[in-house]
Enzyme design. Sequence first.
Site, PDB file in Angstrom:
ATOM      1  N   ARG A 247      12.769  11.801 -54.899  1.00 20.56           N
ATOM      2  CA  ARG A 247      13.828  10.939 -55.427  1.00 20.56           C
ATOM      3  C   ARG A 247      14.039   9.762 -54.473  1.00 20.56           C
ATOM      4  NH1 ARG A 247      13.055  12.885 -59.566  1.00 20.56           N
ATOM      5  NH2 ARG A 247      14.500  13.779 -61.098  1.00 20.56           N
ATOM      6  N   GLU A 274      14.342   2.510 -55.431  1.00 15.76           N
ATOM      7  CA  GLU A 274      15.646   2.055 -55.900  1.00 15.76           C
ATOM      8  C   GLU A 274      15.503   0.702 -56.580  1.00 15.76           C
ATOM      9  OE1 GLU A 274      18.076   2.268 -52.347  1.00 15.76           O
ATOM     10  OE2 GLU A 274      18.819   4.233 -52.976  1.00 15.76           O
ATOM     11  N   HIS A 295       7.434   6.182 -61.491  1.00 11.79           N
ATOM     12  CA  HIS A 295       7.911   7.556 -61.705  1.00 11.79           C
ATOM     13  C   HIS A 295       7.034   8.280 -62.729  1.00 11.79           C
ATOM     14  CE1 HIS A 295      11.721  10.314 -61.812  1.00 11.79           C
ATOM     15  NE2 HIS A 295      10.625  10.936 -61.394  1.00 11.79           N
TER      16      HIS A 295
END
Length: 340
Positions: A247, A274, A295
């Site tokens: 993450r 981010e 991702h």
Amino acid sequence: MPAGSFAAALASLGDAVIVTQLQIGRTDAEPPRTASERRLREYAGDPAEVVSAARGQHVLVLHGAPVSAEVLDTPGLGLVCCARGGPVNVDVAAATERGIPVVSTPGKNAAAVAELTIAFALLLIRGVPRASRHVADGGRLAESAFDGREFFGHEAPETTLGLVGLGHVGRQVASRARALGFTVIAHDPVAPAAVPDGIELVSLDTLLSTADVVSVHARATAENRHMFGAKEFARMKPGARFINTARESLVDEAELAEALRRGQLSGAALDVVERPADMTRHPLLDQPGVLITPHIGGATRETLARGASQVAAAIAEMLAGRRPAAVVNPEVFDRGGGRP
């Protein structure tokens, strides 16, 4: 996760279930309006839409849809199946209050994420991001048989891979890395359920100072935000590489960029980053030794099928009057709830 993937797996239950589908077509989230909605994370769509779709249903099966207290107030609802390792888009506390079990699918995407991690490790130790950038930016190509002389890398048997986190994904990375000849060390603040053969558990300090490649496989929490920052990067071996397929919140990306800029790290591969506040180009994309993917860690057909089959198995267990595996709030059964 397409609703059709669930429907195909649930067909194995035959006439025991009647399936209706709602496909959420958006990837953004409606801003939360209630206290319960504010407890949800990483969801897509509007909780109000799920409230409407849940009416008359006994079981909810979902991936990224929001399940708030308002959804859980649906009369007759007896089970929520969330095809994720951690059901962060479900208000589990509200489900527990209402006696509704919530089932997750641990390890659903572990094989896929592990394979991507190994691919990243091999690309980094061979310097592929930098070599590819060289060609894309107009560098020499096919001038001679010796074009690769500027891009010497390393091979797996001469490389130590350090895994931060030895859960479902970390263990699968470890076994694959060992098969390729990597030396694998690992750190996990929680005692792992199992340690693959040939893997040495070490302190975080030892891992950072020893590993040629550091790969993060920790579950994100409020407490471990930016667990990799200036101090951690400074303790890594000069020229080490960094991988994050977990993450984005685990990494202080400004400090990662600085470590790359000054040469403390020679490369990084990131499947999660981010989003820049001003929606501009991500600054790490301009670092020559950096590879970023959108991702894709769990984005395989096999992951979809695995998650759907785990959900179908959980429903089958409930229909048979048994407690499903991977119930995240087992206390509902202990106090007499959790009945289909």
